[in-house]
Design an enzyme around this catalytic site. Structure first.
Site, PDB file in Angstrom:
ATOM      1  N   LYS A 100       0.754  -1.197  -0.135  1.00  0.00           N
ATOM      2  CA  LYS A 100      -0.039  -0.098   0.081  1.00  0.00           C
ATOM      3  C   LYS A 100       0.848   1.199   0.011  1.00  0.00           C
ATOM      4  CE  LYS A 100       0.669   0.960   4.513  1.00  0.00           C
ATOM      5  NZ  LYS A 100       0.790   2.509   5.118  1.00  0.00           N
TER       6      LYS A 100
ATOM      7  N   ARG B   4       3.054   9.844   4.584  1.00  0.00           N
ATOM      8  CA  ARG B   4       4.564  10.252   4.023  1.00  0.00           C
ATOM      9  C   ARG B   4       4.840   9.728   2.819  1.00  0.00           C
ATOM     10  NH1 ARG B   4       7.547   7.932   9.338  1.00  0.00           N
ATOM     11  NH2 ARG B   4       5.871   6.242   8.895  1.00  0.00           N
TER      12      ARG B   4
END
Length: 354
Positions: free
Chosen positions: A208, A272
């Site tokens: 992911k 991030r």
């Protein structure tokens, strides 16, 4: 009113980054909990200020949470009370092998060889292509009877530390590991579900991040929400295809550690990995982005994922495009064009190749 702590379970969290700190905060609201930091000065500062100013600035930590920079002291804390015990490893994949090897030796000395060890890192080991459970198994092989599992799911550390609602999955082939982890963390705003599919949970958590980089690139190029939805959907198909080839259960990827984690990481403002993609889509170089202090597991593990997929003869077109942009100097729009130029196919073909 703060509920009284239950002394029937003691938790040691090793690793005081954002996620380790958040889980320690969650556990400390219910059980005696110690957070171990590698740096003694940081541990002392957190103890004094009840805040991890480096990783979770502005988030107050529970007053009951204890701190140490001494691993033996952390294990003595575990051994000092009756009832169940749990070790949570809040270290990145790159540090998991060294942590587990050091821990295996110390656990024997402290008479804690049967304490469940749960890791939280997401990714593949960059040099070897190993998943975290493979790293842990090899590193802890000298410790007879050790029990382990992976804790994962759609979660930003800051929100967990703040006590906001979250749902996670603990995966282990040992039911007692799941039971102990649920006893330590489940309750209040946190729900913890159990699974036996360690491989599936780890693959979902790793890939992911790569797909989130791709979504960030698309957003940085202003390709629209349709493109993001397509990347998430085909990315999930890519994750599932790879996971099943490694022995995972297909249904795992429709759950928290598959679809749930992918949606959060591909769309969330605190992601991030998405941030790295956004910066690349806006024209910045990867080296400059990483030099600014952004740490993204999707960058660290993308090549390892692609290499392992090739050994399995599994096609991962989005991951391949991300690697081309990150490491081979391919322009983001060129990589997108290559994905769009792929031949049409049935969406749910039995041998879906992307």
């Amino acid at each position: 009113m703060t509920p009284p702590l239950s002394a029937a379970l003691r938790v040691a969290v090793l690793g005081a980054g954002s996620w380790g700190t958040a889980l320690a905060a969650a556990a400390a609201r219910r059980h005696p909990t110690l957070l171990w930091a590698r740096d003694a000065a940081r541990a002392a500062t957190m103890a004094r200020e009840s805040e991890n100013a480096r990783y979770l600035p502005g988030v107050p930590l529970p007053a009951a949470l204890q701190y140490s920079a001494d691993t033996d002291e952390a294990l003595s804390f575990l051994a000092s009370g009756p009832g169940q015990r749990l070790i949570i490893l809040g270290v990145p994949v790159a540090g998991l092998d060294a942590m587990c090897r050091d821990l295996a030796e110390r656990l024997v000395r402290h008479g804690l060889g049967d304490v469940p060890v749960v890791w939280t890192c997401k990714g593949f080991e960059e040099d070897t292509g190993r998943l975290p459970h493979e790293v842990a198994q090899q590193a802890m092989a000298a410790l007879p009877g050790w029990r382990g599992g992976v804790l994962s799911g759609p979660s930003f550390a800051r929100e967990v530390a703040q006590g906001l609602p979250v749902a996670l999955t603990i995966a282990s082939t040992d039911q007692s590991v799941c039971d102990t982890t649920i006893a330590a963390l489940h309750g209040g705003a946190m729900r913890v579900y159990a699974s036996t599919d360690v491989v599936g949970v780890e693959v979902g958590g790793a890939l992911k991040n790569v797909i989130a980089v791709a979504c960030g690139v698309a957003d940085g190029l202003a390709l629209g929400t349709n493109a993001r939805a397509a990347l998430i959907t085909r990315g999930l198909a890519e994750i599932t295809r790879f996971g099943v080839a490694l022995g995972a259960q297909a249904e795992t990827f429709a759950g928290l550690t598959g679809l749930g984690d992918l949606v959060l990481t591909a769309t969330g403002e605190l992601s991030r990995n998405r941030r790295v993609g956004l910066e690349i889509g806006a024209g910045r170089q990867l080296a400059d982005i990483l030099a600014s202090g952004i740490t993204a597991e999707g960058v660290r593990c993308a090549r390892a994922v692609l290499q392992r997929a090739r050994t399995l003869d599994v096609e991962l077109p989005i991951t391949e495009a991300v690697c081309a942009v990150l490491f081979d100097g391919v322009a983001p729009m060129t990589a997108v064009s290559a994905l769009l130029a792929r031949e049409a196919r049935y969406e749910h073909a039995a041998a879906d190749a992307g």
